[in-house]
Design an enzyme around this catalytic site. Structure first.
Site, PDB file in Angstrom:
ATOM      1  N   TYR A  69      52.137  40.932  34.889  1.00 54.40           N
ATOM      2  CA  TYR A  69      52.051  42.228  34.826  1.00 54.40           C
ATOM      3  C   TYR A  69      53.651  42.721  34.908  1.00 54.40           C
ATOM      4  O   TYR A  69      54.006  43.634  34.038  1.00 54.40           O
ATOM      5  CB  TYR A  69      51.090  42.687  36.126  1.00 54.40           C
ATOM      6  CG  TYR A  69      51.235  44.217  36.225  1.00 54.40           C
ATOM      7  CD1 TYR A  69      50.451  45.119  35.561  1.00 54.40           C
ATOM      8  CD2 TYR A  69      51.836  44.699  37.327  1.00 54.40           C
ATOM      9  CE1 TYR A  69      50.151  46.290  35.591  1.00 54.40           C
ATOM     10  CE2 TYR A  69      51.779  46.300  37.410  1.00 54.40           C
ATOM     11  CZ  TYR A  69      51.034  46.937  36.587  1.00 54.40           C
ATOM     12  OH  TYR A  69      50.648  48.215  36.803  1.00 54.40           O
TER      13      TYR A  69
ATOM     14  N   GLY B 141      55.654  41.797  31.986  1.00 49.85           N
ATOM     15  CA  GLY B 141      55.108  42.416  30.751  1.00 49.85           C
ATOM     16  C   GLY B 141      55.390  44.119  30.949  1.00 49.85           C
ATOM     17  O   GLY B 141      55.856  44.524  29.930  1.00 49.85           O
TER      18      GLY B 141
ATOM     19  N   ASN C   8      52.458  53.349  43.914  1.00 49.48           N
ATOM     20  CA  ASN C   8      50.913  53.219  44.203  1.00 49.48           C
ATOM     21  C   ASN C   8      50.131  54.604  44.480  1.00 49.48           C
ATOM     22  O   ASN C   8      50.572  55.547  45.112  1.00 49.48           O
ATOM     23  CB  ASN C   8      50.654  52.403  45.725  1.00 49.48           C
ATOM     24  CG  ASN C   8      51.098  50.955  45.780  1.00 49.48           C
ATOM     25  OD1 ASN C   8      52.185  50.723  45.392  1.00 49.48           O
ATOM     26  ND2 ASN C   8      50.495  50.040  45.925  1.00 49.48           N
TER      27      ASN C   8
ATOM     28  N   SER D  51      41.151  51.254  47.921  1.00 46.31           N
ATOM     29  CA  SER D  51      39.408  51.261  47.580  1.00 46.31           C
ATOM     30  C   SER D  51      38.903  50.283  48.429  1.00 46.31           C
ATOM     31  O   SER D  51      37.622  50.435  49.017  1.00 46.31           O
ATOM     32  CB  SER D  51      39.438  50.812  46.107  1.00 46.31           C
ATOM     33  OG  SER D  51      40.314  50.069  45.494  1.00 46.31           O
ATOM     34  N   ASN D  52      39.499  48.998  48.401  1.00 46.27           N
ATOM     35  CA  ASN D  52      39.231  47.861  49.509  1.00 46.27           C
ATOM     36  C   ASN D  52      38.712  48.493  50.873  1.00 46.27           C
ATOM     37  O   ASN D  52      37.632  48.381  51.476  1.00 46.27           O
ATOM     38  CB  ASN D  52      39.840  46.820  49.487  1.00 46.27           C
ATOM     39  CG  ASN D  52      39.786  45.560  48.681  1.00 46.27           C
ATOM     40  OD1 ASN D  52      38.957  46.030  47.707  1.00 46.27           O
ATOM     41  ND2 ASN D  52      40.265  44.484  48.695  1.00 46.27           N
TER      42      ASN D  52
ATOM     43  N   THR E 258      54.593  47.383  53.738  1.00 47.62           N
ATOM     44  CA  THR E 258      54.513  48.897  53.507  1.00 47.62           C
ATOM     45  C   THR E 258      54.342  49.042  51.884  1.00 47.62           C
ATOM     46  O   THR E 258      54.439  48.249  51.123  1.00 47.62           O
ATOM     47  CB  THR E 258      55.659  49.540  53.883  1.00 47.62           C
ATOM     48  OG1 THR E 258      56.609  49.215  53.072  1.00 47.62           O
ATOM     49  CG2 THR E 258      55.950  49.362  55.452  1.00 47.62           C
TER      50      THR E 258
ATOM     51  N   ARG F 185      57.696  48.777  50.004  1.00 44.30           N
ATOM     52  CA  ARG F 185      57.913  49.723  48.816  1.00 44.30           C
ATOM     53  C   ARG F 185      57.997  51.101  49.078  1.00 44.30           C
ATOM     54  O   ARG F 185      57.104  51.637  49.892  1.00 44.30           O
ATOM     55  CB  ARG F 185      56.828  49.393  47.814  1.00 44.30           C
ATOM     56  CG  ARG F 185      57.120  49.914  46.310  1.00 44.30           C
ATOM     57  CD  ARG F 185      55.952  49.594  45.536  1.00 44.30           C
ATOM     58  NE  ARG F 185      55.821  48.339  44.966  1.00 44.30           N
ATOM     59  CZ  ARG F 185      54.694  47.772  44.812  1.00 44.30           C
ATOM     60  NH1 ARG F 185      53.515  48.458  45.154  1.00 44.30           N
ATOM     61  NH2 ARG F 185      54.625  46.573  44.467  1.00 44.30           N
TER      62      ARG F 185
HETATM   63  P1  NAD Z   1      42.902  51.133  35.075  1.00 42.91           P
HETATM   64  O1  NAD Z   1      42.788  49.865  35.111  1.00 42.91           O
HETATM   65  O2  NAD Z   1      42.138  52.116  35.975  1.00 42.91           O
HETATM   66  O3  NAD Z   1      43.194  51.787  33.733  1.00 42.91           O
HETATM   67  C1  NAD Z   1      43.804  50.774  32.656  1.00 42.91           C
HETATM   68  C2  NAD Z   1      43.070  51.378  31.480  1.00 42.91           C
HETATM   69  O4  NAD Z   1      43.681  50.625  30.340  1.00 42.91           O
HETATM   70  C3  NAD Z   1      41.535  50.952  31.752  1.00 42.91           C
HETATM   71  O5  NAD Z   1      40.524  51.828  31.186  1.00 42.91           O
HETATM   72  C4  NAD Z   1      41.665  49.776  30.570  1.00 42.91           C
HETATM   73  O6  NAD Z   1      40.189  49.554  29.980  1.00 42.91           O
HETATM   74  C5  NAD Z   1      42.459  50.013  29.725  1.00 42.91           C
HETATM   75  N1  NAD Z   1      42.855  48.958  28.891  1.00 42.91           N
HETATM   76  C6  NAD Z   1      43.335  47.688  29.566  1.00 42.91           C
HETATM   77  N2  NAD Z   1      43.665  46.776  28.432  1.00 42.91           N
HETATM   78  C7  NAD Z   1      43.784  47.550  27.131  1.00 42.91           C
HETATM   79  C8  NAD Z   1      43.811  47.381  26.087  1.00 42.91           C
HETATM   80  N3  NAD Z   1      44.331  45.928  25.625  1.00 42.91           N
HETATM   81  N4  NAD Z   1      43.566  48.136  25.026  1.00 42.91           N
HETATM   82  C9  NAD Z   1      42.984  49.542  25.356  1.00 42.91           C
HETATM   83  N5  NAD Z   1      42.793  49.611  26.534  1.00 42.91           N
HETATM   84  C10 NAD Z   1      43.268  48.797  27.636  1.00 42.91           C
HETATM   85  O7  NAD Z   1      44.512  51.391  35.924  1.00 42.91           O
HETATM   86  P2  NAD Z   1      45.292  52.672  36.205  1.00 42.91           P
HETATM   87  O8  NAD Z   1      45.309  52.646  37.818  1.00 42.91           O
HETATM   88  O9  NAD Z   1      44.558  53.935  35.736  1.00 42.91           O
HETATM   89  O10 NAD Z   1      46.635  52.524  35.487  1.00 42.91           O
HETATM   90  C11 NAD Z   1      47.027  53.102  34.360  1.00 42.91           C
HETATM   91  C12 NAD Z   1      48.405  52.913  33.984  1.00 42.91           C
HETATM   92  O11 NAD Z   1      49.292  53.456  35.070  1.00 42.91           O
HETATM   93  C13 NAD Z   1      48.472  51.388  33.769  1.00 42.91           C
HETATM   94  O12 NAD Z   1      49.419  51.100  32.655  1.00 42.91           O
HETATM   95  C14 NAD Z   1      49.138  50.993  35.164  1.00 42.91           C
HETATM   96  O13 NAD Z   1      49.962  49.855  34.670  1.00 42.91           O
HETATM   97  C15 NAD Z   1      49.884  52.122  35.495  1.00 42.91           C
HETATM   98  N6  NAD Z   1      50.396  52.113  36.991  1.00 42.91           N
HETATM   99  C16 NAD Z   1      49.312  52.454  37.728  1.00 42.91           C
HETATM  100  C17 NAD Z   1      49.359  52.500  39.198  1.00 42.91           C
HETATM  101  C18 NAD Z   1      48.483  52.964  40.130  1.00 42.91           C
HETATM  102  O14 NAD Z   1      48.802  52.957  41.283  1.00 42.91           O
HETATM  103  N7  NAD Z   1      47.455  52.978  39.816  1.00 42.91           N
HETATM  104  C19 NAD Z   1      50.709  52.054  39.785  1.00 42.91           C
HETATM  105  C20 NAD Z   1      51.640  51.639  38.948  1.00 42.91           C
HETATM  106  C21 NAD Z   1      51.482  51.625  37.522  1.00 42.91           C
HETATM  107  N1  UDP Z   2      46.129  44.376  50.784  1.00 44.27           N
HETATM  108  C1  UDP Z   2      45.252  44.128  51.941  1.00 44.27           C
HETATM  109  N2  UDP Z   2      44.046  44.118  51.789  1.00 44.27           N
HETATM  110  C2  UDP Z   2      43.274  44.318  51.107  1.00 44.27           C
HETATM  111  C3  UDP Z   2      43.776  44.676  49.760  1.00 44.27           C
HETATM  112  C4  UDP Z   2      45.282  44.721  49.730  1.00 44.27           C
HETATM  113  O1  UDP Z   2      45.913  44.079  53.129  1.00 44.27           O
HETATM  114  O2  UDP Z   2      42.081  44.110  50.896  1.00 44.27           O
HETATM  115  C5  UDP Z   2      47.582  44.679  50.912  1.00 44.27           C
HETATM  116  C6  UDP Z   2      48.089  43.690  49.651  1.00 44.27           C
HETATM  117  O3  UDP Z   2      48.515  42.425  50.176  1.00 44.27           O
HETATM  118  C7  UDP Z   2      49.541  44.373  49.522  1.00 44.27           C
HETATM  119  C8  UDP Z   2      49.038  45.917  49.843  1.00 44.27           C
HETATM  120  O4  UDP Z   2      47.705  45.752  50.524  1.00 44.27           O
HETATM  121  O5  UDP Z   2      50.576  44.192  50.577  1.00 44.27           O
HETATM  122  C9  UDP Z   2      48.812  47.006  48.541  1.00 44.27           C
HETATM  123  O6  UDP Z   2      47.911  46.078  47.563  1.00 44.27           O
HETATM  124  P1  UDP Z   2      47.468  46.462  46.248  1.00 44.27           P
HETATM  125  O7  UDP Z   2      46.903  45.537  45.609  1.00 44.27           O
HETATM  126  O8  UDP Z   2      46.841  47.943  46.636  1.00 44.27           O
HETATM  127  O9  UDP Z   2      48.834  47.007  45.544  1.00 44.27           O
HETATM  128  P2  UDP Z   2      50.183  46.414  45.335  1.00 44.27           P
HETATM  129  O10 UDP Z   2      50.187  45.172  45.875  1.00 44.27           O
HETATM  130  O11 UDP Z   2      50.159  46.066  43.869  1.00 44.27           O
HETATM  131  O12 UDP Z   2      51.182  47.320  45.662  1.00 44.27           O
END
Ligand code: NAD
Ligand code: UDP
Length: 314
Positions: A146, A149, A175, A190-191, A211, A278
């Protein structure tokens, strides 16, 4: 703004579906492209019959031939559980997806925005993170598919900008949470909410002192749309997130309080490469986008809890 035809890749996901709502409200036509790897039709069910909405099932790792006026490239699984399930597909989605969408933008001479991430900073040595910081990312760990990528996608965006004069915009999303997050994607907000609503133990990974800074989805989408609206020379990257930092312990306590749950806290091992802290520096977003977040954690948790309650009780 003049009504346009806007492509949203990953539009069936959490952020994409909220972005689509905002674009439709603003009078635009929306083409949503998604392979439903992590997203779902349920997220866009309410607009399926909208006259300006079109849904196309398509995987962005394959070329796409459509006619649009601008592109928001969001397609990519975003939660660690999902992106680690098929890591090769994850990095292909970021890299090949970027190449395909940039190729489309190049052919059409249109602006394109990339949903990048705070994960490009890895486990940061600089706090809070500014856009100048290059990050500390493990290239061979379980999060690398990720993180690397997304870093490669940023490289591609800037190379297309330099080489082809493409109007690119890169947003680094921190986040974000809110209604329509996937209940099973393992992200912390969500968890914790689902565990609290079910009266199950709240699972804190590690000691809970790590954090994160949580941005409510409405604020985030506002920042994303503002970035897309900047003048052609402005590429970013721009951090968009809420700079108010919480430990996971504090988040667990807030969720227990707001749900009125009797859940206890259970400590589990910290996953590999889990960033310790973060928090975005959002000065650039303030200066260039006139943006700052408005929704405090408690205010955003309430509608999010209501959303999950409707799912848990269904
Ligand atoms: P999400 O998983 O809910 O949405 C991602 C969507 O992309 C899904 O609907 C999935 O089906 C689609 N998808 C995945 N692979 C695909 C492919 N090969 N072709 C077409 N569709 C594809 O995630 P999100 O939280 O809505 O995140 C959206 C974007 O924002 C992502 O690029 C993610 O990396 C970025 N982002 C999100 C967060 C966050 O906190 N939610 C933080 C940082 C970056
Ligand atoms: N985390 C946690 N309990 C859970 C899920 C996640 O303590 O049930 C922690 C996880 O280890 C991380 C933080 O919460 O330190 C945020 O995790 P998340 O997967 O939401 O996002 P990211 O690590 O990608 O910021």
């Amino acid at each position: 703004m003049e009504a346009e035809r806007v492509l949203v890749t990953g539009g069936g996901g959490f952020l994409g579906s909220h972005l689509i709502d905002r674009l439709l409200d603003a009078g635009h036509e929306v083409l949503c492209v998604d392979n439903f790897f992590t997203g779902s039709r349920a997220n866009v069910r309410h607009v399926l019959n909208h006259p300006r909405f079109e849904l196309m099932r398509h995987d962005v790792t394959f070329p796409l031939y459509v006619e649009v006026d601008r592109i928001y490239n969001l397609a990519c699984p975003a939660s660690p559980i999902h992106y680690q399930r098929d890591p090769v597909q994850t990095i292909k989605t970021s890299v090949l997806g970027a190449i395909n969408m940039l190729g489309l933008a190049k052919r059409l001479h249109i602006p394109i925005l990339q949903a990048s991430t705070s994960e490009v900073y890895g486990d940061p040595e600089v706090h809070p993170q500014t856009e100048e910081y290059w990050g500390k990312v493990n290239p061979i760990g379980i999060r690398s598919c990720y993180d690397e990528g997304k870093r490669a996608a940023e490289t591609l965006f800037f190379d297309y900008h330099r080489q082809n004069g493409l109007d690119v915009k890169v947003i680094r999303i921190f986040n974000t949470y809110g209604p329509r997050m996937d209940m099973n994607d393992g992200r912390v907000v969500s968890n914790f909410i689902v565990q609290a609503l079910r009266g199950e133990p709240i699972t804190i990974y590690g000691d809970g002192n790590q954090t994160r800074s949580f941005c409510y989805v409405d604020d985030l989408i506002d920042g994303m749309i503002r970035l897309m609206g900047t003048e052609p020379g402005f590429t970013g990257p721009v951090n968009v997130g809420n700079p108010v930092e919480f430990t996971m312990k504090e988040l667990a306590e807030a969720v227990i309080r707001l749900t009125g749950s009797a859940s206890t806290i259970e400590y589990r091992p910290l996953p590999q490469d889990d960033p310790r802290q973060r928090k975005p520096d959002i000065s650039l977003a303030g200066e260039k986008l006139g943006w700052e977040p408005h929704v405090p954690l408690e205010d955003g948790l309430k509608p999010t809890i209501d959303y999950f309650r409707s799912l848990v009780e269904a």
